[in-house]
Design an enzyme around this catalytic site. Structure first.
Site, short mmCIF file in Angstrom:
data_model
loop_
_atom_site.label_atom_id
_atom_site.label_comp_id
_atom_site.label_asym_id
_atom_site.label_seq_id
_atom_site.Cartn_x
_atom_site.Cartn_y
_atom_site.Cartn_z
N LYS C 76 1.05 -1.01 -0.57
CA LYS C 76 -0.38 -0.12 0.27
C LYS C 76 0.72 1.21 -0.11
O LYS C 76 2.30 1.18 0.88
CB LYS C 76 -1.06 -0.23 0.67
CG LYS C 76 -1.77 1.33 1.67
CD LYS C 76 -3.08 0.63 2.23
CE LYS C 76 -3.96 1.70 2.41
NZ LYS C 76 -4.93 1.80 3.73
N SER C 151 -10.08 1.83 2.68
CA SER C 151 -8.35 2.71 1.65
C SER C 151 -8.20 1.99 1.29
O SER C 151 -6.88 2.08 0.19
CB SER C 151 -8.03 3.52 2.52
OG SER C 151 -7.63 2.67 3.89
N SER C 175 -10.02 0.05 6.87
CA SER C 175 -9.10 -0.35 5.32
C SER C 175 -8.75 -1.55 5.34
O SER C 175 -8.46 -1.29 3.90
CB SER C 175 -8.38 0.84 6.27
OG SER C 175 -9.22 2.13 5.67
#
Lengths: 481, 95, 483
Positions: C76, C151, C175
């Site tokens: 990420k 996210s 997330s």
């Protein structure tokens, strides 16, 4: 109108740790800009703080020294504001739960009275960087070497009533942190900085007037001058029908006046909240006791001991105990010479004025405690007189070695052979036959003064080396005989 | 309670976010809608409840006082927008 | 080769069926071919990947072993990666080449994992749909018109589309778990403090936790093993021994007490999802688990409390983005205030700005007690609910999300409607508990997840339950058409 001045002080003391409070960067003063600024100090994305144990130990030590409560569950909070020398946009500080709670410090005023000043709290926080305002193509340059240096912010109660009291407090605090070894106290380098909260009120009024904060005053002299000029400003303002507005001001030593700080014009809302990157600091009893065991003797105890152990006056004891270096020096001289009063006198008066002339601190003294102690031994065993000793001290200060070296090399050994002294006296009396006649004709009252003349001549003739006591005795018997 | 334009301007200044005049009504509306959600919390009786700042309620670990960092100024400043003589530059600051 | 799980890759590499370099090249080619449809990567690190793959092959040739040695993964884009852009999905950090490696990145690299790239995400991890990224929305491989969740939406979409076997994510309010649910993956949010936050760009420090997204619980165990562990650089990292997660996958579920909170099935939950969750409960009962109804009475207050605490911490965490030392700086600032205000207005997108403003407000003078302190008190009530529940049960089970993935843009007009999608996941962050989402079926062709929560440090238990479930179901093996 009679005005009473009310002063409270915030002292920022940089703790003498090797590394910063939340990172492993060095804290050395004067490095090239931004060479001691790590990822953490720069507030890079993703970095996290880890608390330095030594900073905690030093804060606890301070707390114990001012008789304060140690807050055993204290919390770091973020103080949020934007400023270029504050890389994260917040300063890690302590708000609701500081590490040191209420305490006090006793200060000695000029007239010798002791005043107790309340300490509201002391908390740990990180120092900011520095803004350099020299012209960088119209910009300000930011050096973050200082960012993250551990600070202990010591907040006093508004207990001081004059600039002189404020200075006495800062001096006492300065001595204390140096005694404790938690701050080098170097005010020129900003190791100890002072914010002065100043207000005035009509004598007799209970509530405080509106205060102004003078930021970052960095010498004892400027503290006194800044406060006095701010007091004057407030008095004039009020007496002209104006009102003091609470604000942050800067002292300009060149103009000897304070002015409002532009950067602090807007009221700040710091939005304090517990720093989620740090956990509560829990201080165990055992940690406190370990620190307590390492507390050195502090100025008040030392003053008392100097009086009781050495029979010094209160004044002498307090001067000698005013700094750890001075006290240590003095005690070493005592242990070598075996005469505390003589040592006190020489350390305070003769060495004091010698250091003063060269603007040196005692730890920079060109004459070591061993050298001075050795010289006092020579006074005590009558090898030299006190007067010659001043010459020896000068010589030692000029690097001519120990007292014995100087006495030997310069031939300053005192003459105690009475035959030799008598010979000198006979010559002096012969050369001043007229004065001898006058002396013998004079009454007792006048003789005293005239006697001094003969002593002076005799000492001069012996180049100061004749034992003064013997000169006195022999001269008396010759003149009166 | 609902925020008005001047509240939003004040908060935006605290947070140093420059809002366009034209955006303020939309931002105000969005913030009020979020605050409407948040305000449901006010109905909860939390008398006598200690606030919880960290889920695990551990205590702070302490680091030994050792210098572990060395100079990386060149690398760290290579990503900076404006530097000169090793200093970060910002528009002139007047104290 | 792209269908292989981490576990299968480890076996294939050990058996010399293929090299890490071959696998890496295959996946890089697949990414180049398919990712334009998904937008799941912000930055590809081909050179780094090939270098790491060759190094991993060399280590294997030297007799080294390890489940992650030569395994391709993605990070990420909020895990700092030395010399590689680490953008956080924001224009603010578009030019930010991280000057250091996050602990997670360094640990996985030393275990031999191969980083193929940095995955797309909601800007500064603020969002549940991956629509707030400066680099554009990510598409759900199960239906390209739908969001992948957020996210960690880029990580989820890439793994779901078989562009990567696994990827790292972070979970502040759901997330990891929510995008896992919405893309048919297994995702684990560890106990707060289990995975180091050093180098993980903060959204809300007391809630953020890194964790794995993969297709199976077995793979989550492998990736988590490489991420977890005490880190002296993170004061909130917990010095607890890390168990061997893979070794614990095969424990029996006989007698496992599963609590099912009534509050997880209240109004707002899509009834078709409720049915799939009940099916999963039946499945676990067949494996010997005992079901107990429980209650988490303060769950309804979690969203308001979260939307105070997270923005408050974020408003402070994001103050460092000021255009001075790194990141976006506006052109020709006329003074200091202008530098700050314009750099931040230009660098942050609207959702990030909104949360910063909400947070600044919640902490401001006069409102702190009513907002921040009240939220923290509610946080304790929520934790207390869980502590009470875990006296009765070993695991808590419910839906991961109230709805399947929505259409891109559907919730753009009202940010609050998206906030409500976090209703089931947020409580675990507030309490710091480990949580896992696993595939449990489909609604209108879109995946649905079941969430498991466990007491502190019992990630192993979550992985064990999910693995046993996956041995007896095949939802997790389904792949989206076209990928």
């Amino acid at each position: 109108m009679q005005w009473e001045v009310v002063i409270g002080l915030e002292i920022h003391s940089q703790l003498a740790t090797q590394s910063k409070i939340f990172s492993g960067s060095a804290t050395t003063f004067g490095a090239e800009p931004n060479t001691q600024a790590s990822l953490v100090d720069l507030g890079m994305p993703g970095v996290l703080p880890v608390l330095n144990q030594e900073a905690v130990r030093m804060a606890v030590m301070f707390g114990l020294a001012v008789d304060a409560e140690i807050v055993q569950h204290n919390v770091f909070a973020r103080k949020n504001y934007f400023y270029p020398d504050l890389p994260k946009g917040y300063q890690i500080s302590q708000m609701e739960l500081p590490i040191v709670g209420k305490g006090h410090l006793d200060i000695t005023l000029e007239d010798g009275t002791v005043k107790r000043v309340g300490i509201t709290r002391a908390h740990l926080e990180e120092d900011a960087g520095k803004s350099l305002h020299e012209d960088f193509s119209g910009a300000t340059g930011i050096d973050l070497n200082r960012a993250g240096t551990p600070l202990l912010e010591i907040v006093s109660e508004p207990d001081m009533r004059s600039a002189k009291e404020a200075v006495a407090y800062v001096k006492a605090m300065h001595a204390l942190v140096r005694y404790l070894g938690i701050c080098d106290g170097n005010m020129a380098e900003g190791s100890l900085r002072c914010d002065c909260n100043v207000s005035i009120r009509p004598v007799g009024q209970a509530e405080f007037g509106t205060r102004c904060e003078i930021k970052n005053v960095n010498s004892f002299r400027f503290i006194e001058k800044a406060i006095n000029s701010e007091v004057q400003r407030q008095i004039e303002l009020i007496e002209d029908g104006g009102k003091v507005i609470q604000q942050t001001r800067l002292y300009d030593p060149n103009k000897d006046e304070t002015r409002a700080m532009r950067s602090k014009e807007e009221a700040n809302d710091y939005r304090y909240f517990p720093d989620p990157d740090l956990l509560p600091v829990v201080i165990e009893d055992s940690f406190i006791e370990d620190v307590r065991a390492t507390l050195p003797e502090l100025p008040p105890q030392k003053r008392e001991r100097f009086q009781s152990q050495f029979g010094l006056s209160a004044y002498d004891a307090s001067v000698l105990a005013s700094s750890r270096e001075q006290a240590d020096y003095f005690e070493k001289v005592v242990s070598i010479s075996g005469d505390a009063k003589l040592a006190a006198n020489w350390v305070m008066v003769e060495l004091g004025s010698l250091l003063n002339k060269q603007a040196l601190d005692i730890d920079q003294s060109p004459v070591s405690a061993e050298q001075l102690g050795g010289m006092l031994q020579r006074i005590k065993d009558n090898t030299i007189s006190g007067k010659i000793a001043k010459v020896v001290l000068e010589a030692m200060a000029n690097g001519e070695g120990t007292a014995d070296d100087v006495i030997e090399k310069r031939g300053l050994k005192q003459v105690t052979d009475s035959g030799a002294i008598e010979k000198v006296l006979d010559e002096v009396l012969a050369a001043n036959a007229e004065q001898v006649e006058q002396y013998r004709a004079a009454d007792e009252a006048k003789r005293g003064k005239m006697f001094g003349f003969f002593v002076g001549q005799a000492m001069k003739a012996s180049k100061g080396k004749a034992n003064p006591q013997q000169v006195n005795e022999l001269l008396k018997s010759k003149l009166e005989g | 309670m609902a925020l008005d334009r001047s509240d939003v301007e004040k908060i935006a200044h605290l947070a140093r976010i420059g809002l366009n005049d034209a955006d303020i009504p939309r931002t105000t509306e969005a913030l009020n809608s979020i605050l409407g959600l948040i305000d449901q919390m006010q109905a909860v009786d939390t008398t006598g409840i200690e606030p919880l700042a960290h889920p695990l309620e551990a205590s702070q670990r302490l680091r030994a006082d050792v210098v572990t960092e060395s100079n990386h100024r060149e690398a760290y400043q290579s990503i900076a927008p404006a530097v000169e003589n090793g200093l970060y530059l910002v528009p002139k600051v007047i104290e | 080769m792209h269908q292989l799980t981490l576990a299968e890759i480890a076996r294939g590499l050990a058996d010399k069926k293929f090299s890490s370099e071959e696998l890496t090249k295959t996946l890089l080619a697949r990414i180049a071919q398919l990712d334009p449809q998904l937008n799941s990567f912000i930055t590809l690190t081909e050179d780094l990947a090939l270098e790491q793959a060759k190094a991993a092959d060399a280590r294997r040739a030297n007799g080294e072993t390890g489940a992650l040695l030569g395994a391709p993964i993605g990070h990420k884009d909020l895990f700092c990666t030395l010399g590689v852009r680490t953008s956080c999905g924001s224009k603010m950090l578009d030019n930010f080449k991280a000057p250091y490696d996050a602990t997670v990145v360094a640990k996985l690299a030393s275990a031999g994992a191969v980083t193929l790239g940095k995955t797309n995400m909601d800007e500064f991890a603020m969002g549940s749909a991956n629509e707030s990224s400066y680099y554009g929305a990510v598409k759900n491989p199960w239906n390209l018109e739908h969001v992948p969740g957020g996210s960690s939406g880029g990580s989820a979409a890439a793994v779901a589309a078989r562009l990567l076997p696994a990827a790292t994510g972070t979970d502040t309010g759901g997330s990891i778990r929510q995008p896992a649910a919405l893309t048919n993956l297994t995702g684990l949010k560890p106990t707060y403090g289990r995975v180091s936050r050093w180098g993980m760009i903060a959204y809300a420090s007391s809630l953020d936790q890194g964790g794995p997204l993969a297709r199976t619980a077995e793979d989550c165990a492998i990736l988590l093993q490489g991420m977890a562990g005490f880190d002296p650089q993170d004061s909130t990292s917990i010095d607890e021994p890390v168990p061997d997660f893979s070794a614990n996958l095969n424990g029996s579920l006989q007698g496992l007490r599963i609590g099912v909170p009534q509050e997880f099935f209240s109004e707002g939950l899509d009834s078709r999802i409720a049915e799939l969750v009940h099916n999963s409960i039946k499945e676990l009962e067949k494996l010997g688990a005992v079901i107990k109804p429980i209650s988490l009475p303060n769950m309804q207050h979690a969203i308001p409390a979260y939307y105070v605490i997270a923005p408050a911490e974020a408003s402070s965490n994001l103050s460092r983005f000021d255009g001075v030392r790194f990141g976006h700086r506006c052109e020709n600032p006329k003074d200091l205030t202008d530098l700050y205000q314009r750099s931040r207005a230009e660098g942050f997108g609207p959702e990030v700005q909104r949360r910063i403003l909400v947070g600044a407000y919640a902490l401001s003078a006069g409102y702190y007690d009513a907002y921040y302190l009240q939220a923290q008190k509610i946080r304790r009530l929520i934790k207390n609910d869980f502590m009470a529940a875990f006296n009765e049960v070993d695991i808590i089970l419910g839906p991961t999300t109230p709805n399947p993935a929505w259409k891109i843009g559907a919730k753009n007009s009202d940010p609050v409607s998206a906030y409500l999608e976090d209703v089931y996941t947020i409580t675990a962050n507030l309490a710091g508990l480990p949580g896992l989402s696993m595939p449990a079926g489909f609604v209108d062709g879109l995946p649905v997840g079941v969430q498991l929560l466990a007491p502190y440090f019992q990630e192993g238990r979550l992985l064990n339950v999910a693995h046993q479930y996956q041995l007896n179901t095949d939802w997790h093996t389904r792949s989206p058409a076209g990928f």
